[in-house]
Design a protein around this motif. Sequence first.
Motif, PDB file in Angstrom:
ATOM      1  N   PRO A 158      -3.694  53.216  58.030  1.00 39.84           N
ATOM      2  CA  PRO A 158      -4.971  52.920  57.483  1.00 39.84           C
ATOM      3  C   PRO A 158      -6.083  53.049  58.334  1.00 39.84           C
ATOM      4  N   ILE A 194       1.774  56.678  52.785  1.00 38.13           N
ATOM      5  CA  ILE A 194       0.456  56.190  52.725  1.00 38.13           C
ATOM      6  C   ILE A 194      -0.743  57.330  52.470  1.00 38.13           C
ATOM      7  N   ASN A 206      -3.204  57.663  49.006  1.00 35.85           N
ATOM      8  CA  ASN A 206      -4.746  57.780  49.148  1.00 35.85           C
ATOM      9  C   ASN A 206      -5.359  59.058  48.936  1.00 35.85           C
TER      10      ASN A 206
END
Length: 423
Positions: A120, A386, A390
């Motif tokens: 992240p 992840i 995104n």
Amino acid sequence: MTLQQTLALAIFVLTMVLIMSDKIHHTAAAVLGAVLMILTRVLDFDKAVSYIDFGTIGMLIGMMLFVAVVKNSGIFEYLAIKSAKLVKGRPWRIMIAFVVITAALSAFLDNVTTVLLVGPMTLAITNMLDINPVPYMMAEVLASNAGGTATLIGDPPNIMIGTAANLNFMDFISNTGVDVVLVIAAFLVIFYFIYGKNMKVDEAHIQKVLKLDENLAVKDKSLLRKSVVMIVLVVAGFIFHAQLGIDSAMVAFAAAAVMMIIGRQDVEETVADVEWTTILFFIGLFIVVGGLKEAGIIDLVAKAIVRFTGGNLIVTMILILWLSAILSSFMDNIAFVATLIPMITAIGTSLHTDVTCLWWALSLGACLGGNGSIIGASCNVVLTGISGKNGYPISFKDFFKVGFPMMLISVGISTVYLLIKFA
């Protein structure tokens, strides 16, 4: 082949096929295999329990509990922002910094936890720089698997190998750790030619990164201070546990117990953060492999390997290194290592010699092999997931084009390293 051996082998093959196919969850497959080993009388219940490696299980649970408390301090986010600012927000330098941080964290945390923390923050910083995060994600996942190879606690296969072969923290640092430094250095050189040469961003975007305040990432200053102290003590504990006469699993549990008390976090949430499905997977797998050992299959295969290599330890070492790497690219390396551990022990018994070099070959092959494909390691799946969520998907083909050649290069480096060290 006896009926017991036929049953044991059939159950093992069924378990491996189910794990590799992803038709059912790998934990359910391992538990099913363990149950079948007991129901078919390959193992009785007490014998099945005796094959569970509680040293490995204890260390995994202890470290998971410890990390579950420490991560709430914000220390990992702090490190990511601080490092990006230290390298002046330059994209290639950020990649170097994040690769080094990811590898270092993976040496002491499990790889999935590492990429969940680093991923992240990578997205946040690459968004500010207005550049594609995929090169960073690829570099970090490869660094995570390599970094986890360096220490006893960095990757579950190493914990299993260390427990089985009675190898301590410093044994790994002085063997696999040295090789990993060479591998990471080679990765960075290659990453520069693949990605670094084309990384150009506007100065305005760089200023956005430089304006970030790393102190705002700290969620609990008191917990952060305690975490730093405890991390130092834990590393010291792993380094000196043999001299202190304390099992490495007890170091992990002691650290977890102290951290849960002084960290003042919600204990129920901390315990819930433990990857219990992974723990159950290990337990089931230990029993399945125990069935193979009890039936004598492991000894038969070990003798076949000795015959194939002519009893030459160096040839056996290279065979195990490359076999581990290739197979671990496409199947769970934990399952593979659980199978190979008793086999290497049997090879040592058959050859009547020290087989330490085979343990290092297994560790390097199984851990570095995880870089071969997107399904080679859990952290590969997690970090690419992840990225995809995104808006930056990484397909099996995209990962394979970079990951498999990098895996071959790292195993090639390891081959030279092992030959120099042991031949």
